[in-house]
Design a protein around this motif. Structure first.
Motif, mmCIF file in Angstrom:
data_model
loop_
_atom_site.group_PDB
_atom_site.id
_atom_site.type_symbol
_atom_site.label_atom_id
_atom_site.label_comp_id
_atom_site.label_asym_id
_atom_site.label_seq_id
_atom_site.Cartn_x
_atom_site.Cartn_y
_atom_site.Cartn_z
ATOM 1 N N ALA A 251 -0.527 -4.360 -1.684
ATOM 2 C CA ALA A 251 -1.917 -4.405 -2.141
ATOM 3 C C ALA A 251 -2.847 -3.833 -1.079
ATOM 4 O O ALA A 251 -3.753 -3.044 -1.377
ATOM 5 N N VAL A 252 -2.608 -4.212 0.174
ATOM 6 C CA VAL A 252 -3.448 -3.724 1.257
ATOM 7 C C VAL A 252 -3.363 -2.202 1.373
ATOM 8 O O VAL A 252 -4.375 -1.505 1.447
ATOM 9 N N VAL A 254 -2.471 -0.079 -0.915
ATOM 10 C CA VAL A 254 -3.100 0.544 -2.078
ATOM 11 C C VAL A 254 -4.602 0.639 -1.856
ATOM 12 O O VAL A 254 -5.212 1.696 -2.069
ATOM 13 N N ALA A 255 -5.185 -0.452 -1.396
ATOM 14 C CA ALA A 255 -6.638 -0.459 -1.203
ATOM 15 C C ALA A 255 -7.057 0.553 -0.147
ATOM 16 O O ALA A 255 -8.004 1.314 -0.335
#
Lengths: 385, 341
Positions: A251-252, A254-255
């Motif tokens: 997630a990190v 991707v962000a």
């Protein structure tokens, strides 16, 4: 061109131009070539000051580990045939046998089978065959170049690099799929909107793109370590400690990747004429239907290119993965950093070199197969500025 | 596009960016004003040693971290204002260094050391990257069509290689009696140790970065060279412009937007210089701003992470990049307003 003569370059210019280009190619390829050579030699040869000794590896040879002329010719032939097959035959076969609409599935199955076959032939069949051939072919069968794969087996089987490889695979797959899904939608919308809001989103994305990653990690780390306690009121006892979890890292990443993805996909979508979706809307499609039926079939080149760059970011990342993943879940790049920090003997150093080459090898093939897409990606972001 | 549709399309991406970029930033900002520490308590510890005459008991008071029921350290967070920033910037030592007029003393302070290197690195590599990128692009453009493909393939290799591995591969060429060190020793007929002083390490780091980024600049410039207006080139020839003048007055202006683009990307990326420090293991000689934050975040010898200091140094790093980007952003804004009018 009318003025051919005026454009013809003087010999000195052409000469210096080609000398510079040759020089650049040597400089560009040399470090990678050299660590590959080092990784198959015993430490004494690998860190020798004399380049010829590094290349031919007399100590490695003296231990009976080497390649004969026959080995090299047959190995190279197999490699060349494989490359030819992969770029010609494989493409045709996949196109022929995959059911229409499932071309991607055909590609995945096709390339996996092909890769497996290659591994079987190259690492399974070839060595035993060559052993027999070397014995009977006299002078051609004598080892001339030192070659030993022991460091690779140390890295992959003893140091647990295989585990790191799987983690890398998991993280990169996750990052590429998620960031493309989100990025495609956003990039499309931004390319079709000229509102003030769209402009500001792009500018803020640009500023986010510039943020050093350590700044962001500073924000995550305390939260991730204590997330079980912080999230308990919300999630009850199921609240996870995010530190060390691969999907939290995904997630990190991707962000972090999102600003870049949006910018790049936006410039690809701008090249798809807006008349296309307008026509679909005139025919009665909603905006979503227009996107799905008209834009999706033609967007793949841009999406694949952006996916390549997302892959590179996730695969090459050191800072985020080394701080947010614990040892079992570590990807390859932080793992190698741990390896060379602990290196004490020269053998350890060569093992680290072998690990480095293992990390670079997939990238090498990536460029080999996707050179055109990478170049178009670099220029796509650039043309629009 | 209707604003509702727009919101649905952009929503997920914005949500991700808010959750994982904007919120953490706010978090870092607030953390930088707080200090989280273990709570210590004074404990009387009695240690007894048996001896001939009976037991000799010593009672001493030591401070130990307070533990809660589960055996975890109890921590307390207090508002400390700008103290974290002061701890990072270390003004008293700066003033002392200035009073002594000693640059060396100034450079013993981690933050200033890191800032000095990061800025030198960014500003020195930029012109080199542009120059080499342009040279490579021009020479590729000059080469026969048949070899351009392979040359571009080779040129892409330094660019896509994992930065840590790239730095490592350069390091292995130079370390100890590595191949290039031996070559330099043979050439200059003197003993060379590339990893024994700061400036040689810095030089290698910059060489590595130019090697790593020049291909990117080259590919971008090369693509733009394909679209140079042939008519203006031709008229320049008719006007008697020399090769150099054509480059200077036709080709470079054509490339200008891309030179700005590469500059922007390079400023962002080289300000983040970090992997070089890891790859060259240069932390005892040369450090960068990102590395400083990374170091605060990593476990120290006592198993603690100094999050508060990391937050302060992260905020300072961020202020730096914003200052570097202001001119560029102003340009974009002017351009946008110009287009709207």
């Amino acid at each position: 061109m009318t003025n051919v003569k005026a454009l013809r370059q003087p010999l000195s210019l052409r000469l210096s131009s080609s000398i510079f280009l040759t020089f650049w190619c040597v400089v560009a390829a040399f470090p990678i070539f050299w660590i590959t050579v080092m990784s198959v030699k015993l430490p004494i040869d690998a860190f020798n000051g004399n380049p010829l000794k590094v290349i031919f590896g007399p100590t490695t040879l003296a231990q009976g580990k080497g390649l004969s002329i026959l080995d090299i010719t047959i190995g190279l032939t197999i490699l060349i045939i494989t490359a030819k097959l992969a770029t010609g035959w494989l493409i045709r076969m996949v196109g022929k046998f995959s059911p229409s609409g499932y071309l991607w599935a055909g590609w995945i199955i096709g390339s996996l089978t092909f890769g497996l076959l290659f591994v079987l032939v190259f690492f399974g069949l070839q060595p035993s065959l060559l052993n027999i051939l070397n014995d009977i072919s006299g002078i051609l069968g004598i080892n001339i170049i030192g070659f030993s794969t022991e460091h690779y087996s140390t890295v992959w089987f003893e140091k647990g690099f295989f585990n790191n490889f799987q983690n890398s695979l998991l993280v990169t797959t996750g990052v590429v799929t998620i960031s493309l899904t989100f990025g495609t939608l956003a990039g499309y919308a931004l390319s079709r909107s000229s509102s003030n809001l769209a402009f500001w989103i792009l500018i803020i994305a640009l500023i986010f793109r510039a943020l050093p990653h350590s700044v962001l990690v500073t924000g995550y780390l305390p939260f991730f370590m204590n997330s079980a306690e912080i999230l308990r009121p919300l999630l009850g006892d199921a609240a996870p400690t995010l530190y060390g979890l691969p999907w939290a890292t995904i997630a990190v990443l991707v962000a972090i990747n999102q600003p870049f993805t949006i910018w790049m996909l936006r410039s690809f979508f701008q090249n798809i004429p807006a008349e296309l979706d307008e026509a679909a809307q005139v025919d009665g499609c909603s905006h979503f239907q227009a996107f799905r039926r008209v834009i999706m079939p033609v967007m793949w080149p841009g999406v694949i290119t952006t996916g390549l760059f997302s892959f590179l970011l996730a695969y090459n990342d050191f800072l985020v993965t080394s701080l947010l993943l614990d040892v079992q879940n570590q990807t390859m790049v932080p793992a190698i950093a741990r390896m060379f920090n602990m290196e004490t003997t020269t053998t350890d150093q060569v093992v680290a070199v072998a690990a480095a080459v293992s990390i670079v090898a997939p990238l090498f093939f990536l460029v080999l197969f996707f050179q055109r897409q990478i170049v178009s990606g670099l220029t796509a972001g650039a043309v629009k500025g | 596009m209707k604003s509702k549709t727009f919101a649905t399309f952009v929503g997920p991406s914005i949500f991700m960016m808010i959750l994982f970029i904007a919120l953490p930033l706010a978090g870092v900002l607030s953390q930088s004003f707080y200090l989280t520490q273990s709570v210590y308590e004074e404990v009387e510890v009695e240690t007894c040693t048996p001896s001939f005459t009976g037991q000799i008991c010593l009672t001493e008071i030591t401070t130990l971290p307070m533990l809660d029921k589960e055996g975890k350290k109890v921590t307390k967070t207090t508002f400390v204002g700008l103290r974290n920033y002061r701890n990072v910037i270390e003004f008293p030592r700066v003033i002392a260094a200035f009073a002594n007029k000693s640059w060396q003393q100034f450079m013993t302070i981690d933050f200033w050391k890191a800032l000095r290197f990061t800025l030198t690195f960014t500003l020195l590599t930029l012109p080199l990257v542009l120059l080499f990128g342009l040279l490579i692009a021009l020479t590729i453009n000059n080469a026969a069509k048949s070899i351009r493909g392979p040359v571009i393939f080779i040129s892409l290799l330094p660019m896509i290689i994992t930065p840590v591995i790239g730095a490592l591969s350069i390091r292995w060429l130079f370390i100890g009696d590595g191949i290039l060190t031996s070559f330099l020793e043979w050439w200059l007929v003197r003993d060379i140790a590339m990893f024994a002083q700061a400036w040689t390490i810095e030089l290698m780091m910059m060489l590595y970065r130019v090697w790593h980024v020049a291909p990117f600049a080259a590919i971008v410039f090369y693509a733009a060279l394909q679209t140079v207006n042939q008519d203006s080139l031709e008229s320049a020839i008719i006007d008697g412009a020399s090769r150099w003048e054509r480059l200077r007055y036709v080709i470079i202006p054509h490339l200008m937007p891309l030179i700005v683009f590469v500059t922007l990307i390079h400023l962002m990326d080289s300000y983040r210089v970090f992997e070089e420090v890891i790859g060259f293991s240069s932390q005892s000689y040369v450090i960068s701003l990102q590395w400083l934050t990374y170091d605060f975040l990593s476990l120290d010898m006592l198993g603690n992470r100094s999050i508060s200091r990391a937050s302060a140094s992260a905020m300072l790093t961020m202020i730096g990049i914003v200052i570097l980007l202001i001119p560029v952003l102003r340009g974009v804004w002017m351009d946008y307003k110009g287009r709207r009018l």
